[in-house]
Design a protein around this motif. Structure first.
Motif, PDB file in Angstrom:
ATOM      1  N   GLU A 121      40.367  36.786  11.581  1.00 22.62           N
ATOM      2  CA  GLU A 121      39.444  36.447  12.665  1.00 22.62           C
ATOM      3  C   GLU A 121      39.105  34.958  12.690  1.00 22.62           C
ATOM      4  OE1 GLU A 121      38.372  38.223  15.144  1.00 22.62           O
ATOM      5  OE2 GLU A 121      39.422  40.034  14.498  1.00 22.62           O
ATOM      6  N   LEU A 122      38.948  34.347  11.514  1.00 24.24           N
ATOM      7  CA  LEU A 122      38.615  32.925  11.496  1.00 24.24           C
ATOM      8  C   LEU A 122      39.761  32.096  12.060  1.00 24.24           C
ATOM      9  CD1 LEU A 122      36.713  30.615  10.747  1.00 24.24           C
ATOM     10  CD2 LEU A 122      37.751  30.603   8.463  1.00 24.24           C
ATOM     11  N   LEU A 123      40.988  32.388  11.639  1.00 22.44           N
ATOM     12  CA  LEU A 123      42.136  31.649  12.152  1.00 22.44           C
ATOM     13  C   LEU A 123      42.291  31.840  13.653  1.00 22.44           C
ATOM     14  CD1 LEU A 123      44.888  32.125   9.415  1.00 22.44           C
ATOM     15  CD2 LEU A 123      43.375  30.168   9.778  1.00 22.44           C
ATOM     16  N   ALA A 124      42.018  33.056  14.132  1.00 20.06           N
ATOM     17  CA  ALA A 124      42.105  33.304  15.577  1.00 20.06           C
ATOM     18  C   ALA A 124      41.090  32.467  16.330  1.00 20.06           C
ATOM     19  CB  ALA A 124      41.889  34.789  15.856  1.00 20.06           C
ATOM     20  N   LEU A 125      39.889  32.357  15.779  1.00 17.52           N
ATOM     21  CA  LEU A 125      38.835  31.570  16.416  1.00 17.52           C
ATOM     22  C   LEU A 125      39.212  30.085  16.458  1.00 17.52           C
ATOM     23  CD1 LEU A 125      35.987  32.025  17.610  1.00 17.52           C
ATOM     24  CD2 LEU A 125      35.071  31.447  15.358  1.00 17.52           C
ATOM     25  N   ILE A 126      39.740  29.596  15.340  1.00 25.91           N
ATOM     26  CA  ILE A 126      40.141  28.189  15.285  1.00 25.91           C
ATOM     27  C   ILE A 126      41.296  27.928  16.243  1.00 25.91           C
ATOM     28  CG2 ILE A 126      41.026  26.362  13.779  1.00 25.91           C
ATOM     29  CD1 ILE A 126      39.722  27.903  11.433  1.00 25.91           C
ATOM     30  N   SER A 127      42.235  28.854  16.279  1.00 24.31           N
ATOM     31  CA  SER A 127      43.407  28.697  17.140  1.00 24.31           C
ATOM     32  C   SER A 127      43.024  28.566  18.613  1.00 24.31           C
ATOM     33  CB  SER A 127      44.355  29.890  16.940  1.00 24.31           C
ATOM     34  OG  SER A 127      45.509  29.752  17.717  1.00 24.31           O
ATOM     35  N   GLN A 128      41.983  29.278  19.033  1.00 24.95           N
ATOM     36  CA  GLN A 128      41.537  29.215  20.419  1.00 24.95           C
ATOM     37  C   GLN A 128      41.040  27.827  20.804  1.00 24.95           C
ATOM     38  OE1 GLN A 128      38.593  32.296  20.847  1.00 24.95           O
ATOM     39  NE2 GLN A 128      40.045  33.936  20.341  1.00 24.95           N
ATOM     40  N   ARG A 129      40.619  27.040  19.827  1.00 22.71           N
ATOM     41  CA  ARG A 129      40.076  25.708  20.097  1.00 22.71           C
ATOM     42  C   ARG A 129      41.111  24.604  19.929  1.00 22.71           C
ATOM     43  NH1 ARG A 129      35.763  25.509  22.892  1.00 22.71           N
ATOM     44  NH2 ARG A 129      35.418  23.415  22.057  1.00 22.71           N
ATOM     45  N   PHE A 130      42.335  24.971  19.577  1.00 22.24           N
ATOM     46  CA  PHE A 130      43.348  23.961  19.303  1.00 22.24           C
ATOM     47  C   PHE A 130      43.737  23.165  20.540  1.00 22.24           C
ATOM     48  CE2 PHE A 130      46.089  23.689  15.328  1.00 22.24           C
ATOM     49  CZ  PHE A 130      44.985  23.718  14.502  1.00 22.24           C
ATOM     50  N   GLY A 131      43.613  23.766  21.705  1.00 23.62           N
ATOM     51  CA  GLY A 131      43.997  23.067  22.923  1.00 23.62           C
ATOM     52  C   GLY A 131      42.958  22.075  23.407  1.00 23.62           C
ATOM     53  N   VAL A 132      41.807  22.035  22.760  1.00 28.41           N
ATOM     54  CA  VAL A 132      40.717  21.134  23.144  1.00 28.41           C
ATOM     55  C   VAL A 132      40.693  19.962  22.178  1.00 28.41           C
ATOM     56  CG1 VAL A 132      38.240  20.919  23.528  1.00 28.41           C
ATOM     57  CG2 VAL A 132      39.402  23.093  24.011  1.00 28.41           C
ATOM     58  N   GLY A 133      40.689  18.750  22.684  1.00 24.18           N
ATOM     59  CA  GLY A 133      40.630  17.583  21.815  1.00 24.18           C
ATOM     60  C   GLY A 133      39.402  17.618  20.923  1.00 24.18           C
ATOM     61  N   SER A 138      32.009  20.632  13.997  1.00 23.99           N
ATOM     62  CA  SER A 138      31.036  21.575  13.446  1.00 23.99           C
ATOM     63  C   SER A 138      30.210  22.251  14.531  1.00 23.99           C
ATOM     64  CB  SER A 138      30.113  20.859  12.465  1.00 23.99           C
ATOM     65  OG  SER A 138      29.414  19.807  13.112  1.00 23.99           O
ATOM     66  N   PHE A 139      29.896  21.532  15.634  1.00 21.73           N
ATOM     67  CA  PHE A 139      29.089  22.142  16.692  1.00 21.73           C
ATOM     68  C   PHE A 139      29.920  23.076  17.568  1.00 21.73           C
ATOM     69  CE2 PHE A 139      30.528  17.991  18.199  1.00 21.73           C
ATOM     70  CZ  PHE A 139      31.127  18.311  19.408  1.00 21.73           C
ATOM     71  N   ASP A 140      31.257  22.916  17.553  1.00 24.14           N
ATOM     72  CA  ASP A 140      32.127  23.834  18.292  1.00 24.14           C
ATOM     73  C   ASP A 140      32.344  25.136  17.534  1.00 24.14           C
ATOM     74  OD1 ASP A 140      32.985  22.398  20.730  1.00 24.14           O
ATOM     75  OD2 ASP A 140      33.852  20.964  19.313  1.00 24.14           O
ATOM     76  N   LEU A 141      32.567  25.000  16.224  1.00 22.28           N
ATOM     77  CA  LEU A 141      32.899  26.162  15.392  1.00 22.28           C
ATOM     78  C   LEU A 141      32.031  26.157  14.129  1.00 22.28           C
ATOM     79  CD1 LEU A 141      36.815  26.153  15.598  1.00 22.28           C
ATOM     80  CD2 LEU A 141      35.256  27.775  16.681  1.00 22.28           C
ATOM     81  N   PRO A 142      30.789  26.588  14.236  1.00 25.29           N
ATOM     82  CA  PRO A 142      29.926  26.598  13.048  1.00 25.29           C
ATOM     83  C   PRO A 142      30.465  27.491  11.933  1.00 25.29           C
ATOM     84  CG  PRO A 142      28.882  27.724  14.910  1.00 25.29           C
ATOM     85  CD  PRO A 142      30.072  27.019  15.448  1.00 25.29           C
TER      86      PRO A 142
END
Length: 261
Positions: A121-133, A138-142
């Protein structure tokens, strides 16, 4: 594989899509394996990025079948070399046995091919934000920030689990590239006026990968293009990062290995 030394800078150029995928996977494997052994959170970030890029490659779907095809091809070629008494470094019985073992293992339903990466689940959450510079601040993914703040031993346990989740794929990729590299030694070449070209006869084995190295004392940069029929190398120099690379017009000594196992 980065085998640069104090004397040489080595470049590798794949000549087909399968070899390109294997080299990319090896790059990610080495990046993750190195970064996860370092204690700083910035290194853990580097490892996580490598895991996610690995997952993105695996999600293309055909990677498993391409690895199986490559092992099958190598098994045939290694067996032929072993039976015909090729060079000592080619087609050893140990390599033949290892190739067949890996081929069987990668084809098994329970083979470690990255399933845990897809389920995390953590990797999936991080992966979703990869397309955003800078989308993993920390404020995007606490939750990611909290994970990075854990003691290194806890982070390492998670990273080791992710790393082990594609252990069979990793072994197959590293084996395939190792035997490919070892099958062909370097030979000395000269690029006259900065250019070198070679046509491959149709009856010769298809070249899988080109390996080129130049001395560290020379600042040339090879620009490589090629396919199974024609390889072209043009050498450039770039005095500094603000200057566009310029073609070299003097003779360049270099070493070349055309890997065609």
């Amino acid at each position: 594989m980065n085998d640069n030394s104090d004397s040489w800078v080595t470049y590798e150029h794949p000549l087909n899509e399968r070899m390109r995928t294997l080299l990319r996977l090896e790059f990610l494997i080495e990046t993750a394996g190195t970064a996860m052994q370092r204690r700083d959170s910035i290194d853990s970030r580097t490892a996580v990025e490598a895991f996610i890029h690995t997952l993105q490659l695996l999600d293309r779907g055909e990677v498993r079948s391409e690895v199986i095809k490559e092992l099958d091809r190598l098994s045939s070629n290694l067996s032929r070399l072993s039976s015909t008494g090729g060079a000592p470094e080619q087609g050893t019985s140990a390599d033949v046995d290892e190739c067949r073992r890996l081929l069987r293992r990668v084809g098994e339903p329970d083979a470690a091919l990255g399933g845990v990466l897809r389920e995390d689940e953590l990797l999936a959450l991080i992966s979703q934000r990869f397309g955003v510079g800078a989308g993993t601040c920390s404020f995007d993914l606490p939750s990611y920030h909290r994970w990075l703040s854990r003691p290194y031993e806890q982070r390492l346990a998670d990273m080791q689990r992710w790393y082990d989740s594609f252990a069979d794929l990793r072994a197959a990729v590293l084996f395939a590239l190792r035997v490919q590299r070892e099958a062909q030694p370097f030979s000395s070449e000269i690029a006259e006026k900065g250019a070198w070209q070679r046509r491959t006869p149709y009856d010769e084995a298809q070249i899988q990968m080109l390996r080129l190295r130049v001395t560290c004392s020379d600042t040339v940069i090879p620009e490589i293009s090629g396919n199974r029929h024609l390889i072209t190398i043009r050498f450039l120099r770039q005095p500094d990062t603000m200057t566009r690379p310029q073609a070299v017009h003097d003779n360049i000594n270099f070493q070349l290995a055309l890997c065609s196992l």
